[in-house]
Scaffold this active site. Structure first.
Site, PDB file in Angstrom:
ATOM      1  N   PHE A   1     -30.778 -40.660 -27.403  1.00  0.00           N
ATOM      2  CA  PHE A   1     -31.286 -41.540 -28.449  1.00  0.00           C
ATOM      3  C   PHE A   1     -32.798 -41.422 -28.508  1.00  0.00           C
ATOM      4  O   PHE A   1     -33.473 -41.468 -27.491  1.00  0.00           O
ATOM      5  CB  PHE A   1     -30.875 -42.993 -28.192  1.00  0.00           C
ATOM      6  CG  PHE A   1     -31.091 -43.873 -29.380  1.00  0.00           C
ATOM      7  CD1 PHE A   1     -30.172 -43.894 -30.416  1.00  0.00           C
ATOM      8  CD2 PHE A   1     -32.236 -44.655 -29.483  1.00  0.00           C
ATOM      9  CE1 PHE A   1     -30.384 -44.688 -31.537  1.00  0.00           C
ATOM     10  CE2 PHE A   1     -32.455 -45.453 -30.599  1.00  0.00           C
ATOM     11  CZ  PHE A   1     -31.523 -45.465 -31.626  1.00  0.00           C
TER      12      PHE A   1
ATOM     13  N   LYS B   1     -28.809 -33.481 -33.763  1.00  0.00           N
ATOM     14  CA  LYS B   1     -28.251 -33.447 -32.407  1.00  0.00           C
ATOM     15  C   LYS B   1     -27.058 -32.509 -32.439  1.00  0.00           C
ATOM     16  O   LYS B   1     -26.034 -32.822 -33.035  1.00  0.00           O
ATOM     17  CB  LYS B   1     -27.821 -34.850 -31.972  1.00  0.00           C
ATOM     18  CG  LYS B   1     -28.982 -35.810 -31.828  1.00  0.00           C
ATOM     19  CD  LYS B   1     -28.500 -37.154 -31.321  1.00  0.00           C
ATOM     20  CE  LYS B   1     -29.567 -38.209 -31.532  1.00  0.00           C
ATOM     21  NZ  LYS B   1     -29.054 -39.563 -31.248  1.00  0.00           N
TER      22      LYS B   1
ATOM     23  N   GLU C   1     -32.856 -36.233 -44.971  1.00  0.00           N
ATOM     24  CA  GLU C   1     -32.402 -37.093 -43.879  1.00  0.00           C
ATOM     25  C   GLU C   1     -33.345 -36.970 -42.691  1.00  0.00           C
ATOM     26  O   GLU C   1     -33.933 -35.914 -42.464  1.00  0.00           O
ATOM     27  CB  GLU C   1     -30.990 -36.663 -43.430  1.00  0.00           C
ATOM     28  CG  GLU C   1     -29.879 -37.542 -43.977  1.00  0.00           C
ATOM     29  CD  GLU C   1     -29.720 -38.858 -43.215  1.00  0.00           C
ATOM     30  OE1 GLU C   1     -30.718 -39.394 -42.700  1.00  0.00           O
ATOM     31  OE2 GLU C   1     -28.584 -39.345 -43.146  1.00  0.00           O
ATOM     32  N   ASP C   2     -33.479 -38.049 -41.959  1.00  0.00           N
ATOM     33  CA  ASP C   2     -34.277 -37.988 -40.734  1.00  0.00           C
ATOM     34  C   ASP C   2     -33.504 -37.251 -39.646  1.00  0.00           C
ATOM     35  O   ASP C   2     -33.936 -36.227 -39.147  1.00  0.00           O
ATOM     36  CB  ASP C   2     -34.675 -39.410 -40.279  1.00  0.00           C
ATOM     37  CG  ASP C   2     -33.502 -40.393 -40.303  1.00  0.00           C
ATOM     38  OD1 ASP C   2     -32.350 -39.979 -40.547  1.00  0.00           O
ATOM     39  OD2 ASP C   2     -33.746 -41.591 -40.073  1.00  0.00           O
TER      40      ASP C   2
ATOM     41  N   ASP D   1     -26.687 -37.148 -36.458  1.00  0.00           N
ATOM     42  CA  ASP D   1     -26.124 -37.393 -35.131  1.00  0.00           C
ATOM     43  C   ASP D   1     -24.663 -36.953 -35.158  1.00  0.00           C
ATOM     44  O   ASP D   1     -24.354 -35.784 -34.935  1.00  0.00           O
ATOM     45  CB  ASP D   1     -26.305 -38.878 -34.800  1.00  0.00           C
ATOM     46  CG  ASP D   1     -25.910 -39.222 -33.381  1.00  0.00           C
ATOM     47  OD1 ASP D   1     -25.294 -38.383 -32.704  1.00  0.00           O
ATOM     48  OD2 ASP D   1     -26.207 -40.338 -32.930  1.00  0.00           O
TER      49      ASP D   1
ATOM     50  N   ARG E   1     -40.841 -47.064 -35.610  1.00  0.00           N
ATOM     51  CA  ARG E   1     -40.774 -46.114 -36.731  1.00  0.00           C
ATOM     52  C   ARG E   1     -42.114 -45.454 -37.024  1.00  0.00           C
ATOM     53  O   ARG E   1     -42.176 -44.329 -37.512  1.00  0.00           O
ATOM     54  CB  ARG E   1     -40.297 -46.822 -38.009  1.00  0.00           C
ATOM     55  CG  ARG E   1     -38.836 -47.254 -37.992  1.00  0.00           C
ATOM     56  CD  ARG E   1     -38.397 -47.639 -39.402  1.00  0.00           C
ATOM     57  NE  ARG E   1     -37.201 -48.449 -39.448  1.00  0.00           N
ATOM     58  CZ  ARG E   1     -35.959 -47.968 -39.497  1.00  0.00           C
ATOM     59  NH1 ARG E   1     -35.756 -46.671 -39.473  1.00  0.00           N
ATOM     60  NH2 ARG E   1     -34.923 -48.777 -39.557  1.00  0.00           N
TER      61      ARG E   1
ATOM     62  N   LYS F   1     -33.438 -46.370 -43.846  1.00  0.00           N
ATOM     63  CA  LYS F   1     -34.874 -46.433 -43.943  1.00  0.00           C
ATOM     64  C   LYS F   1     -35.538 -45.225 -43.315  1.00  0.00           C
ATOM     65  O   LYS F   1     -36.652 -44.852 -43.661  1.00  0.00           O
ATOM     66  CB  LYS F   1     -35.382 -47.690 -43.215  1.00  0.00           C
ATOM     67  CG  LYS F   1     -34.878 -48.974 -43.778  1.00  0.00           C
ATOM     68  CD  LYS F   1     -35.358 -50.142 -42.880  1.00  0.00           C
ATOM     69  CE  LYS F   1     -34.545 -51.366 -43.167  1.00  0.00           C
ATOM     70  NZ  LYS F   1     -34.717 -52.406 -42.156  1.00  0.00           N
ATOM     71  N   GLY F   2     -34.876 -44.644 -42.318  1.00  0.00           N
ATOM     72  CA  GLY F   2     -35.507 -43.634 -41.473  1.00  0.00           C
ATOM     73  C   GLY F   2     -36.234 -42.507 -42.188  1.00  0.00           C
ATOM     74  O   GLY F   2     -37.278 -42.051 -41.732  1.00  0.00           O
TER      75      GLY F   2
HETATM   76  P1  IMP Z   1     -24.677 -40.185 -37.912  1.00  0.00           P
HETATM   77  O1  IMP Z   1     -23.817 -40.777 -38.979  1.00  0.00           O
HETATM   78  O2  IMP Z   1     -24.055 -40.367 -36.539  1.00  0.00           O
HETATM   79  O3  IMP Z   1     -25.032 -38.739 -38.160  1.00  0.00           O
HETATM   80  O4  IMP Z   1     -25.997 -41.070 -37.832  1.00  0.00           O
HETATM   81  C1  IMP Z   1     -27.028 -40.904 -38.734  1.00  0.00           C
HETATM   82  C2  IMP Z   1     -27.969 -42.091 -38.772  1.00  0.00           C
HETATM   83  O5  IMP Z   1     -27.966 -42.821 -37.545  1.00  0.00           O
HETATM   84  C3  IMP Z   1     -29.397 -41.603 -38.933  1.00  0.00           C
HETATM   85  O6  IMP Z   1     -29.754 -41.488 -40.287  1.00  0.00           O
HETATM   86  C4  IMP Z   1     -30.195 -42.650 -38.189  1.00  0.00           C
HETATM   87  O7  IMP Z   1     -30.502 -43.744 -39.027  1.00  0.00           O
HETATM   88  C5  IMP Z   1     -29.264 -43.122 -37.096  1.00  0.00           C
HETATM   89  N1  IMP Z   1     -29.521 -42.407 -35.821  1.00  0.00           N
HETATM   90  C6  IMP Z   1     -28.798 -41.401 -35.285  1.00  0.00           C
HETATM   91  N2  IMP Z   1     -29.305 -40.991 -34.108  1.00  0.00           N
HETATM   92  C7  IMP Z   1     -30.402 -41.754 -33.898  1.00  0.00           C
HETATM   93  C8  IMP Z   1     -31.407 -41.797 -32.838  1.00  0.00           C
HETATM   94  O8  IMP Z   1     -31.383 -41.052 -31.837  1.00  0.00           O
HETATM   95  N3  IMP Z   1     -32.388 -42.726 -32.990  1.00  0.00           N
HETATM   96  C9  IMP Z   1     -32.471 -43.570 -34.066  1.00  0.00           C
HETATM   97  N4  IMP Z   1     -31.571 -43.551 -35.067  1.00  0.00           N
HETATM   98  C10 IMP Z   1     -30.557 -42.654 -34.995  1.00  0.00           C
HETATM   99 MG    MG Z   2     -31.542 -46.695 -37.705  1.00  0.00          MG
END
Ligand code: IMP
Ligand code: MG
Length: 205
Positions: free
Chosen positions: A174, A153, A121-122, A125, A187, A65-66
Site C-alpha cells: 500500500f 501493482k 488513473e493514478d 491495484d 495526497r 480523487k487520486g
Molecule cells: P483497484 O480496483 O483494486 O484496481 O483499485 C483502484 C483504486 O484503489 C485506485 O484508483 C486507488 O484509489 C485505490 N488504491 C489502490 N491501491 C492503492 C494504494 O496502494 N494506495 C492508495 N490507494 C490505492
Molecule cells: Mg483512495
C-alpha cells in the site's frame, strides 16, 4: 539573485522527506519513487501521448480523487488542444483492501460518443475499478478508449486490462503520495511512499 536561482531556492532539485510536509515525516516508512523520477516519467508519457494524438480530438477523463495530481501534471506535457472531464468512484475508505464493488459517485459532464477518450488513473491495484469503468464507458460508444495509469501493482492484478500508457510497476504494497491517500491524507506529497505499520494500526476502529 537571478530568476533561475530564486526558482531553485523555492523548488529544491532533489526532494527529500524534510523538504515537504513536516507533519507527515514521522508516518513515512520508505520513499519508493522520488519526485524527480515521477516528473521524468510524466514528461515521457506526455510526449508519447502528444505524438499519438496529434491532429486528433482528445478528451482526458480523470478518475477522482487520486488522479487529480497526475492529471494536472500530465496534461501540461500534452501539447495538444484538450478537453477534460472527471468521474468519481468509490474507493477503499479507511481500509487498504479493495472491495471489488465500484460505485459511481459523480458521472461525466460531457458526452463521449465518437470521441477519442484517454482515461487517466493514478494506480491499478486489482484492476476491478478500471475494468468496471472501461465497460461502462465503452457502452457510450467513444471513437477510441485508452488508459494511462501512472502506477500498477503487477502481482495482484485480478482482471486483465490493457494499459496503453503505463508509468511504474509496483510491488503489492500500500502506497501514498502523488494523489494517493490513506484516510484522505498524504495526497499532496510529491513522491510515492509507504507508511509505517503503526499508522494503519492507529487508524483501526
Ligand atoms: P483497484 O480496483 O483494486 O484496481 O483499485 C483502484 C483504486 O484503489 C485506485 O484508483 C486507488 O484509489 C485505490 N488504491 C489502490 N491501491 C492503492 C494504494 O496502494 N494506495 C492508495 N490507494 C490505492
Ligand atoms: Mg483512495
Amino acid at each position: 539573485m537571478t530568476g533561475q536561482e530564486r526558482y531553485e531556492e523555492f523548488v529544491p532539485s532533489s526532494a527529500t522527506l524534510t523538504d515537504h510536509v513536516a507533519e507527515y515525516e514521522r508516518d513515512i516508512d520508505q520513499v519508493l519513487i522520488t519526485r524527480e523520477e515521477i516528473q521524468t516519467k510524466i514528461e515521457l508519457l506526455g510526449e508519447e501521448i502528444t505524438g499519438d494524438y496529434r491532429g486528433e480530438d482528445l478528451l482526458l477523463i480523470g478518475v477522482l480523487k487520486g488522479a487529480f495530481v497526475v492529471m494536472a501534471d500530465l496534461s501540461r506535457h500534452i501539447r495538444l488542444p484538450l478537453q477534460f472531464d472527471f468521474m468519481a468512484v468509490s474507493s477503499y475508505g479507511a481500509s487498504t483492501k479493495t472491495s471489488g464493488v465500484v460505485r459511481i459517485l459523480k458521472d461525466l459532464d460531457l458526452e463521449i460518443e465518437g470521441r477519442n477518450v484517454l482515461l487517466v488513473e493514478d494506480i491499478i491495484d486489482s484492476g476491478l475499478t478500471l475494468a468496471y469503468l472501461l465497460k461502462n464507458l465503452q457502452t457510450r460508444r467513444p471513437a477510441s478508449l485508452e488508459v494511462c495509469a501512472l502506477f500498477r501493482k503487477t502481482e495482484v492484478q485480478q482482471v486483465a486490462v490493457n494499459i496503453r500508457y503505463q508509468g511504474f510497476e509496483l510491488p503489492p504494497v500500500f502506497v501514498v503520495g502523488y494523489g494517493l491517500d490513506f484516510n484522505e491524507r498524504y495526497r499532496n506529497l510529491p513522491y510515492l511512499a509507504t507508511l509505517k505499520p503503526e499508522v494503519y494500526r492507529e487508524a483501526l476502529p
